[in-house]
Design a protein around this motif. Structure first.
Motif, PDB file in Angstrom:
ATOM      1  N   LYS A  39       0.852  -1.187   0.000  1.00 47.83           N
ATOM      2  CA  LYS A  39       0.000   0.000   0.000  1.00 47.83           C
ATOM      3  C   LYS A  39       0.890   1.239   0.000  1.00 47.83           C
ATOM      4  CE  LYS A  39      -3.921  -2.217   0.418  1.00 47.83           C
ATOM      5  NZ  LYS A  39      -4.809  -2.354  -0.726  1.00 47.83           N
ATOM      6  N   THR A  40       0.336   2.332  -0.478  1.00 50.24           N
ATOM      7  CA  THR A  40       1.082   3.594  -0.511  1.00 50.24           C
ATOM      8  C   THR A  40       0.848   4.422   0.752  1.00 50.24           C
ATOM      9  OG1 THR A  40      -0.738   4.713  -1.630  1.00 50.24           O
ATOM     10  CG2 THR A  40       0.960   3.685  -3.025  1.00 50.24           C
ATOM     11  N   HIS A  41       0.092   3.856   1.678  1.00 47.23           N
ATOM     12  CA  HIS A  41      -0.225   4.544   2.931  1.00 47.23           C
ATOM     13  C   HIS A  41      -0.078   3.545   4.088  1.00 47.23           C
ATOM     14  CE1 HIS A  41      -3.830   2.674   1.265  1.00 47.23           C
ATOM     15  NE2 HIS A  41      -4.231   2.511   2.509  1.00 47.23           N
ATOM     16  N   ALA A  42       0.024   4.069   5.299  1.00 42.66           N
ATOM     17  CA  ALA A  42       0.118   3.200   6.483  1.00 42.66           C
ATOM     18  C   ALA A  42      -1.170   2.399   6.624  1.00 42.66           C
ATOM     19  CB  ALA A  42       0.364   4.038   7.729  1.00 42.66           C
ATOM     20  N   LEU A  43      -1.007   1.181   7.144  1.00 45.56           N
ATOM     21  CA  LEU A  43      -2.131   0.251   7.226  1.00 45.56           C
ATOM     22  C   LEU A  43      -2.024  -0.522   8.539  1.00 45.56           C
ATOM     23  CD1 LEU A  43      -4.374  -0.986   5.289  1.00 45.56           C
ATOM     24  CD2 LEU A  43      -2.676  -2.707   4.742  1.00 45.56           C
ATOM     25  N   PRO A  44      -3.142  -0.749   9.247  1.00 39.58           N
ATOM     26  CA  PRO A  44      -3.071  -1.545  10.477  1.00 39.58           C
ATOM     27  C   PRO A  44      -2.513  -2.943  10.198  1.00 39.58           C
ATOM     28  CG  PRO A  44      -5.212  -0.484  10.283  1.00 39.58           C
ATOM     29  CD  PRO A  44      -4.488  -0.267   8.973  1.00 39.58           C
ATOM     30  N   SER A  45      -1.718  -3.434  11.146  1.00 40.87           N
ATOM     31  CA  SER A  45      -1.118  -4.756  10.990  1.00 40.87           C
ATOM     32  C   SER A  45      -1.009  -5.455  12.329  1.00 40.87           C
ATOM     33  CB  SER A  45       0.276  -4.636  10.380  1.00 40.87           C
ATOM     34  OG  SER A  45       0.922  -5.889  10.379  1.00 40.87           O
ATOM     35  N   LEU A  46      -1.253  -6.766  12.308  1.00 43.50           N
ATOM     36  CA  LEU A  46      -1.103  -7.561  13.521  1.00 43.50           C
ATOM     37  C   LEU A  46       0.352  -7.905  13.797  1.00 43.50           C
ATOM     38  CD1 LEU A  46      -4.013 -10.083  12.834  1.00 43.50           C
ATOM     39  CD2 LEU A  46      -4.068  -8.069  14.320  1.00 43.50           C
ATOM     40  N   ARG A  53       1.492  -0.934   9.590  1.00 43.44           N
ATOM     41  CA  ARG A  53       2.420  -1.336   8.524  1.00 43.44           C
ATOM     42  C   ARG A  53       2.754  -0.063   7.745  1.00 43.44           C
ATOM     43  NH1 ARG A  53       2.895  -6.297   6.305  1.00 43.44           N
ATOM     44  NH2 ARG A  53       0.923  -6.964   7.209  1.00 43.44           N
ATOM     45  N   PRO A  54       4.031   0.276   7.611  1.00 43.78           N
ATOM     46  CA  PRO A  54       4.395   1.517   6.907  1.00 43.78           C
ATOM     47  C   PRO A  54       4.113   1.418   5.405  1.00 43.78           C
ATOM     48  CG  PRO A  54       6.363   0.335   7.621  1.00 43.78           C
ATOM     49  CD  PRO A  54       5.190  -0.414   8.158  1.00 43.78           C
TER      50      PRO A  54
END
Length: 185
Positions: A39-46, A53-54
């Motif tokens: 992704k090109t943006h930060a994303l929640p990650s476990l 996730r950066p």
């Protein structure tokens, strides 16, 4: 000719898929595929400390190596999942071994669905496998040959290889103007 200029937009997702074919010294062929999603943006990650996730960090990064013979029958299969979003994802790799003995020449997609469909496999590994057959056909010259005196398998499968078309007339004149119905008989 390139695509027209796009409307104003913002990139949100990047998927890279590559395939390579290798002729081995033992007469077999390795066909490799790699899928990388980010992704090109930060994303929640476990799995990422802090829970985010950066941008650019892979969500999916998976590789396949399928070894085939000259008839495109799978002799061995190997996979890796360097990045995956859920803890259960890696379990899908075990089911890939059920593809050994399957043919990429005929019924490949059906074999994938039968052996790896639903929760038996991984959506992304299935996607890589679907098009791995095309890379195999492009790599293994013998795969283009017909059965006996029949036409090569790729004829009649796209506009460029229409039996009534210029490509067949120039490169396979003996099959020019045949129809798919005549071949099935």
């Amino acid at each position: 000719m390139p695509l027209s200029a796009p409307a104003p937009r913002t990139a949100r997702h990047v998927r890279r898929v590559t395939y390579q074919g290798f002729e081995r010294e033992d007469g077999l062929w390795d066909i490799e595929g790699e899928l990388h999603d980010s992704k090109t943006h930060a994303l929640p990650s476990l799995f990422v400390p802090g829970g985010m996730r950066p941008p650019g960090d892979p969500i999916h990064h998976m590789r396949l190596r399928v070894t085939v013979d000259r008839q495109l029958v799978v002799q061995a299969i190997e996979s890796s999942m360097e990045a995956h979003p859920l803890s259960g994802c890696k379990a899908a790799q075990q089911a890939l071994q059920t593809m050994v003995g399957c043919s990429m020449a005929r019924g490949w997609r059906q074999a994938i669905q039968t052996h790896l469909g639903g929760v038996a496999g991984c959506t992304h590994l299935r996607e890589l496998l679907f098009n791995l057959a095309t890379a195999a056909f492009q790599s293994v010259h013998e795969a283009f040959q017909g059965a006996g005196d029949g036409p090569p398998r790729h004829l009649g499968q796209c506009t460029g290889w229409d039996f009534a078309g210029e490509g067949v007339r120039m490169h396979y004149p003996q099959f020019h103007t045949l129809t798919s119905n005549a071949i099935e008989k």
